[in-house]
Design a protein around this motif. Sequence first.
Motif, PDB file in Angstrom:
ATOM      1  N   THR A  47     -10.447  13.037  -1.450  1.00  0.00           N
ATOM      2  CA  THR A  47     -10.636  13.177  -0.003  1.00  0.00           C
ATOM      3  C   THR A  47     -10.806  11.808   0.640  1.00  0.00           C
ATOM      4  O   THR A  47     -10.229  11.520   1.690  1.00  0.00           O
ATOM      5  N   ALA A  48     -11.599  10.953  -0.007  1.00  0.00           N
ATOM      6  CA  ALA A  48     -11.812   9.596   0.503  1.00  0.00           C
ATOM      7  C   ALA A  48     -10.495   8.827   0.536  1.00  0.00           C
ATOM      8  O   ALA A  48     -10.189   8.148   1.527  1.00  0.00           O
ATOM      9  N   LEU A  49      -9.695   8.928  -0.511  1.00  0.00           N
ATOM     10  CA  LEU A  49      -8.408   8.238  -0.557  1.00  0.00           C
ATOM     11  C   LEU A  49      -7.485   8.725   0.548  1.00  0.00           C
ATOM     12  O   LEU A  49      -6.811   7.926   1.202  1.00  0.00           O
ATOM     13  N   SER A  50      -7.480  10.019   0.775  1.00  0.00           N
ATOM     14  CA  SER A  50      -6.650  10.584   1.836  1.00  0.00           C
ATOM     15  C   SER A  50      -7.068  10.047   3.208  1.00  0.00           C
ATOM     16  O   SER A  50      -6.227   9.647   4.016  1.00  0.00           O
ATOM     17  N   THR A  51      -8.362  10.025   3.459  1.00  0.00           N
ATOM     18  CA  THR A  51      -8.881   9.520   4.738  1.00  0.00           C
ATOM     19  C   THR A  51      -8.589   8.035   4.901  1.00  0.00           C
ATOM     20  O   THR A  51      -8.157   7.587   5.969  1.00  0.00           O
ATOM     21  N   LEU A  52      -8.822   7.264   3.841  1.00  0.00           N
ATOM     22  CA  LEU A  52      -8.591   5.819   3.903  1.00  0.00           C
ATOM     23  C   LEU A  52      -7.117   5.508   4.130  1.00  0.00           C
ATOM     24  O   LEU A  52      -6.778   4.584   4.871  1.00  0.00           O
ATOM     25  N   LYS A  53      -6.232   6.285   3.516  1.00  0.00           N
ATOM     26  CA  LYS A  53      -4.797   6.068   3.722  1.00  0.00           C
ATOM     27  C   LYS A  53      -4.409   6.407   5.156  1.00  0.00           C
ATOM     28  O   LYS A  53      -3.663   5.663   5.803  1.00  0.00           O
ATOM     29  N   ALA A  54      -4.922   7.518   5.671  1.00  0.00           N
ATOM     30  CA  ALA A  54      -4.616   7.916   7.048  1.00  0.00           C
ATOM     31  C   ALA A  54      -5.116   6.882   8.055  1.00  0.00           C
ATOM     32  O   ALA A  54      -4.497   6.667   9.094  1.00  0.00           O
ATOM     33  N   ASP A  55      -6.223   6.212   7.729  1.00  0.00           N
ATOM     34  CA  ASP A  55      -6.793   5.195   8.611  1.00  0.00           C
ATOM     35  C   ASP A  55      -6.180   3.816   8.404  1.00  0.00           C
ATOM     36  O   ASP A  55      -6.584   2.849   9.042  1.00  0.00           O
ATOM     37  N   PRO A  71      -6.280  -2.203  -1.521  1.00  0.00           N
ATOM     38  CA  PRO A  71      -6.836  -2.220  -0.164  1.00  0.00           C
ATOM     39  C   PRO A  71      -5.856  -2.931   0.771  1.00  0.00           C
ATOM     40  O   PRO A  71      -5.117  -3.817   0.343  1.00  0.00           O
ATOM     41  N   ALA A  72      -5.841  -2.534   2.021  1.00  0.00           N
ATOM     42  CA  ALA A  72      -5.047  -3.268   3.013  1.00  0.00           C
ATOM     43  C   ALA A  72      -5.623  -4.668   3.132  1.00  0.00           C
ATOM     44  O   ALA A  72      -6.822  -4.886   2.914  1.00  0.00           O
ATOM     45  N   ASP A  73      -4.780  -5.634   3.445  1.00  0.00           N
ATOM     46  CA  ASP A  73      -5.216  -7.038   3.494  1.00  0.00           C
ATOM     47  C   ASP A  73      -6.407  -7.267   4.417  1.00  0.00           C
ATOM     48  O   ASP A  73      -7.287  -8.059   4.109  1.00  0.00           O
ATOM     49  N   HIS A  74      -6.447  -6.565   5.545  1.00  0.00           N
ATOM     50  CA  HIS A  74      -7.515  -6.804   6.522  1.00  0.00           C
ATOM     51  C   HIS A  74      -8.860  -6.213   6.104  1.00  0.00           C
ATOM     52  O   HIS A  74      -9.866  -6.447   6.752  1.00  0.00           O
ATOM     53  N   VAL A  75      -8.896  -5.479   4.990  1.00  0.00           N
ATOM     54  CA  VAL A  75     -10.132  -4.833   4.530  1.00  0.00           C
ATOM     55  C   VAL A  75     -10.953  -5.742   3.624  1.00  0.00           C
ATOM     56  O   VAL A  75     -12.180  -5.675   3.616  1.00  0.00           O
ATOM     57  N   VAL A  76     -10.294  -6.600   2.877  1.00  0.00           N
ATOM     58  CA  VAL A  76     -10.967  -7.424   1.875  1.00  0.00           C
ATOM     59  C   VAL A  76     -11.728  -8.573   2.535  1.00  0.00           C
ATOM     60  O   VAL A  76     -11.171  -9.320   3.342  1.00  0.00           O
TER      61      VAL A  76
END
Length: 99
Positions: A47-55, A71-76
């Motif tokens: 569920t967390a992966l699904s939400t994180l991908k959608a965001d 992770p997306a570049d802007h997250v790290v």
Amino acid sequence: MGAKSEYRDRPQVEVDVLDALADRSDEGMTVLELRAVVESDIDRIETALSTLKADGLIVVENGGSTVRIRPADHVVADPGAEPPGEQGFLDTLRERLGL
């Protein structure tokens, strides 16, 4: 390293997933590797992966027989930035005053 502080107001399992991915941002992780690191059941992780991908906070790459999640570049967080969860005096004061 971990995820940037602006992504820490999410549910704990999402923060744990982002932190795990940020620690291995170069090579990414499989769902099985995430499950071994994140202390939560597989349903919550999915569920967390699904939400994180959608965001737009994670990137899923299909490399043939293996699906890797990064992770997306802007997250790290930057390696020289203050560690997650540790705020400076001014940050704490702003938070308490609601600024």
